[in-house]
Design a protein around this motif. Sequence first.
Motif, PDB file in Angstrom:
ATOM      1  N   ARG A   1      11.426  41.374  -5.311  1.00  0.00           N
ATOM      2  CA  ARG A   1      11.913  42.731  -5.568  1.00  0.00           C
ATOM      3  C   ARG A   1      12.857  43.098  -4.434  1.00  0.00           C
ATOM      4  N   GLY A   2      14.123  43.274  -4.770  1.00  0.00           N
ATOM      5  CA  GLY A   2      15.095  43.614  -3.739  1.00  0.00           C
ATOM      6  C   GLY A   2      15.136  42.575  -2.635  1.00  0.00           C
ATOM      7  N   ASP A   3      14.997  43.035  -1.391  1.00  0.00           N
ATOM      8  CA  ASP A   3      15.045  42.137  -0.239  1.00  0.00           C
ATOM      9  C   ASP A   3      13.688  41.547   0.114  1.00  0.00           C
ATOM     10  N   HIS A   4      12.697  41.742  -0.749  1.00  0.00           N
ATOM     11  CA  HIS A   4      11.360  41.254  -0.440  1.00  0.00           C
ATOM     12  C   HIS A   4      10.909  40.164  -1.418  1.00  0.00           C
ATOM     13  N   ALA A   5      10.237  39.180  -0.855  1.00  0.00           N
ATOM     14  CA  ALA A   5       9.542  38.171  -1.654  1.00  0.00           C
ATOM     15  C   ALA A   5       8.053  38.359  -1.418  1.00  0.00           C
ATOM     16  N   TYR A   6       7.266  38.210  -2.480  1.00  0.00           N
ATOM     17  CA  TYR A   6       5.814  38.323  -2.392  1.00  0.00           C
ATOM     18  C   TYR A   6       5.222  36.963  -2.755  1.00  0.00           C
ATOM     19  N   LEU A   7       4.342  36.462  -1.905  1.00  0.00           N
ATOM     20  CA  LEU A   7       3.715  35.163  -2.140  1.00  0.00           C
ATOM     21  C   LEU A   7       2.200  35.296  -2.096  1.00  0.00           C
ATOM     22  N   THR A   8       1.522  34.451  -2.860  1.00  0.00           N
ATOM     23  CA  THR A   8       0.065  34.413  -2.842  1.00  0.00           C
ATOM     24  C   THR A   8      -0.413  33.215  -2.027  1.00  0.00           C
ATOM     25  N   ASP A   9      -1.554  33.402  -1.379  1.00  0.00           N
ATOM     26  CA  ASP A   9      -2.199  32.325  -0.632  1.00  0.00           C
ATOM     27  C   ASP A   9      -3.540  32.051  -1.296  1.00  0.00           C
ATOM     28  N   ALA A  10      -3.633  30.924  -1.960  1.00  0.00           N
ATOM     29  CA  ALA A  10      -4.836  30.579  -2.716  1.00  0.00           C
ATOM     30  C   ALA A  10      -5.898  29.910  -1.865  1.00  0.00           C
ATOM     31  N   GLY A  11      -5.546  29.530  -0.637  1.00  0.00           N
ATOM     32  CA  GLY A  11      -6.503  28.885   0.239  1.00  0.00           C
ATOM     33  C   GLY A  11      -7.143  29.859   1.213  1.00  0.00           C
ATOM     34  N   ALA A  12      -6.314  30.614   1.930  1.00  0.00           N
ATOM     35  CA  ALA A  12      -6.773  31.680   2.822  1.00  0.00           C
ATOM     36  C   ALA A  12      -6.396  32.979   2.124  1.00  0.00           C
ATOM     37  N   PRO A  13      -7.311  33.551   1.347  1.00  0.00           N
ATOM     38  CA  PRO A  13      -6.945  34.601   0.397  1.00  0.00           C
ATOM     39  C   PRO A  13      -6.213  35.789   1.009  1.00  0.00           C
ATOM     40  N   GLY A  14      -5.078  36.089   0.427  1.00  0.00           N
ATOM     41  CA  GLY A  14      -4.263  37.195   0.867  1.00  0.00           C
ATOM     42  C   GLY A  14      -2.890  37.109   0.241  1.00  0.00           C
ATOM     43  N   LEU A  15      -2.055  38.086   0.555  1.00  0.00           N
ATOM     44  CA  LEU A  15      -0.671  38.104   0.102  1.00  0.00           C
ATOM     45  C   LEU A  15       0.246  37.997   1.310  1.00  0.00           C
ATOM     46  N   ILE A  16       1.446  37.494   1.087  1.00  0.00           N
ATOM     47  CA  ILE A  16       2.476  37.414   2.117  1.00  0.00           C
ATOM     48  C   ILE A  16       3.676  38.211   1.634  1.00  0.00           C
ATOM     49  N   VAL A  17       4.152  39.122   2.469  1.00  0.00           N
ATOM     50  CA  VAL A  17       5.356  39.887   2.180  1.00  0.00           C
ATOM     51  C   VAL A  17       6.449  39.360   3.101  1.00  0.00           C
ATOM     52  N   LEU A  18       7.529  38.855   2.506  1.00  0.00           N
ATOM     53  CA  LEU A  18       8.603  38.218   3.265  1.00  0.00           C
ATOM     54  C   LEU A  18       9.904  38.988   3.085  1.00  0.00           C
ATOM     55  N   ASP A  19      10.534  39.358   4.180  1.00  0.00           N
ATOM     56  CA  ASP A  19      11.868  39.946   4.145  1.00  0.00           C
ATOM     57  C   ASP A  19      12.857  38.783   4.062  1.00  0.00           C
TER      58      ASP A  19
ATOM     59  N   VAL B   1      -0.874  40.452   4.208  1.00  0.00           N
ATOM     60  CA  VAL B   1      -1.504  41.715   3.831  1.00  0.00           C
ATOM     61  C   VAL B   1      -2.675  41.437   2.891  1.00  0.00           C
ATOM     62  N   LEU B   2      -3.590  42.401   2.830  1.00  0.00           N
ATOM     63  CA  LEU B   2      -4.775  42.336   1.967  1.00  0.00           C
ATOM     64  C   LEU B   2      -5.540  41.031   2.154  1.00  0.00           C
ATOM     65  N   GLU B   3      -5.608  40.601   3.404  1.00  0.00           N
ATOM     66  CA  GLU B   3      -6.308  39.353   3.706  1.00  0.00           C
ATOM     67  C   GLU B   3      -7.815  39.543   3.546  1.00  0.00           C
ATOM     68  N   GLY B   4      -8.422  38.732   2.700  1.00  0.00           N
ATOM     69  CA  GLY B   4      -9.856  38.819   2.450  1.00  0.00           C
ATOM     70  C   GLY B   4     -10.268  39.997   1.596  1.00  0.00           C
ATOM     71  N   HIS B   5      -9.313  40.744   1.058  1.00  0.00           N
ATOM     72  CA  HIS B   5      -9.647  41.876   0.184  1.00  0.00           C
ATOM     73  C   HIS B   5     -10.213  41.337  -1.131  1.00  0.00           C
ATOM     74  N   PRO B   6     -11.171  42.040  -1.748  1.00  0.00           N
ATOM     75  CA  PRO B   6     -11.768  41.528  -2.990  1.00  0.00           C
ATOM     76  C   PRO B   6     -10.753  41.189  -4.080  1.00  0.00           C
ATOM     77  N   SER B   7      -9.610  41.868  -4.083  1.00  0.00           N
ATOM     78  CA  SER B   7      -8.615  41.593  -5.117  1.00  0.00           C
ATOM     79  C   SER B   7      -7.920  40.258  -4.919  1.00  0.00           C
ATOM     80  N   THR B   8      -8.021  39.683  -3.719  1.00  0.00           N
ATOM     81  CA  THR B   8      -7.386  38.385  -3.461  1.00  0.00           C
ATOM     82  C   THR B   8      -8.396  37.242  -3.382  1.00  0.00           C
ATOM     83  N   VAL B   9      -9.683  37.562  -3.414  1.00  0.00           N
ATOM     84  CA  VAL B   9     -10.740  36.553  -3.259  1.00  0.00           C
ATOM     85  C   VAL B   9     -11.369  36.217  -4.613  1.00  0.00           C
ATOM     86  N   ALA B  10     -11.552  34.935  -4.881  1.00  0.00           N
ATOM     87  CA  ALA B  10     -12.220  34.513  -6.117  1.00  0.00           C
ATOM     88  C   ALA B  10     -13.644  35.054  -6.128  1.00  0.00           C
ATOM     89  N   GLN B  11     -13.963  35.828  -7.172  1.00  0.00           N
ATOM     90  CA  GLN B  11     -15.267  36.491  -7.261  1.00  0.00           C
ATOM     91  C   GLN B  11     -16.172  35.890  -8.341  1.00  0.00           C
TER      92      GLN B  11
END
Length: 367
Positions: A165-183, A192-202
Amino acid sequence: MMTGKISKSAAVAALVVAMAAPVGASSSAAPQSLEPVFSSSLAVNGATTTREGRLFVPVQPSRSGAPQLMEIRDGKPVAYPDNRWNGWKPGMDGHDRFVGVNAIRVGPDGALWVVDRGSPGVGKPPVPGGFKLVKIDLSRDRVERVYDLDSVSRPWSFIDDVRFRGDHAYLTDAGAPGLIVLDVGTGKGRRVLEGHPSTVAQSPLKAEGKPLTTEKGDPVNIHADQLEVSPDGKWLYYQPCSGRLSRIETKHLDDPRLGDAELARHVERFADTPSTGGTAIGKDGTIYLSDVDKKRILTISPQGHVKTLFSDSRLIWVDAMWIDDKGDLLLPAAQLNRTPGLNGGKNTVQQPITLYRYPIGQKGARG
C-alpha cells in the motif's frame, strides 16, 4: 508457508471482536470451469501475472538444482531472472541469490517482488543474507533492489508473503509470529504485533482430513501466513495458516509511533476461516480463500460473510492464488500437505502438480 513454534502463553493480547461468520451454502458455479494452465513435476506453489500476460511461478525444493523462480514461456519453465540468481548452493552467501523463494507478486508498480524466506527448506537454519525481499524490473529482466530483512527477522523466522500500500510493504512471519512493515523508499522495517493472538496459530492445521505433522511426528504450526490489502487500501487482512482471519487499518500499521499494545487495540476479528493454503482479493473486496481440509474455494465478502464458491477433488492444497486481468482465479494445487515435512516424513505427492484457472468475472486488486 512454513512451520514455527511459540507457546500459547506468549500470545497474551485480546482480539477486538468485530464480526465472524460461519461458512455458508455453495454457489451454483460448475467445477467443469476449472481448467489446467500448467502441469509438471515442479512443486509450483504460486503464480503471478503481468498486465501483458507474462506468467511467473515460485517452485519449492523438490529436487536438487531446480530453479526456485521461473517464467512460463510458450508452456515451458525458464529460470528467472537468470541462472545465477537461482544458483544458490549450501555454503554460499544468500545476499545475491535466492535461498528459499516462498512467494512472488507483481506489485502495483508493475515490478516483480520476490519473498525469500531465508532458509532452504522446512526446519533448516537461516542462511546469512537469506531473509530478503527482492524487486525485479520486468522491463529489463534484472534485479533492481534487494531489501535486507535481517534486522527485522528472528533466528526462527520464516518470511512468508507480502502485500503493498503506497510506500509500505507488509510481510508475514510464519516462523516467529508477527508482521513486518517495510518502508520501500528508505528500506527500513519494523516488527509489529509480535506474538499477538492474531498472528499465532491457535488451532491444529489440517488438510484432506488429516492433522499435519513434521518428519518427527510433531504437530505443524504455521503462524502469520496469508494476507491481503483491501482495494481502497484501508484494511490489512491477515491470519495464521490454520485460520481465523483478522484485520487492522493500515493507517495504524503505518504509524511508527504506535507500539504493539496500542496496535493490539485496533485488531479486529473478521471471519472464522479453516486451514488455508492461500488467498487472493478481487477489485470488489471479495477475498478468495482455499480450504485445504475440504478441497474447496471460499469467498469472504467485505462484510465478513463466508460462502463456498466451489469444491473439486483436484484442489489438493491450493497455495498462493492470483487473479489475472482476464478475470481468472489462478489456483496452484501444490500438494504441500503430501510432502515429507508436513506429512510425517512420507512423500505421497501424486504427479503432476498442476496450476489451474477458474473464471470469477473480475480482476484482482494488485496491492
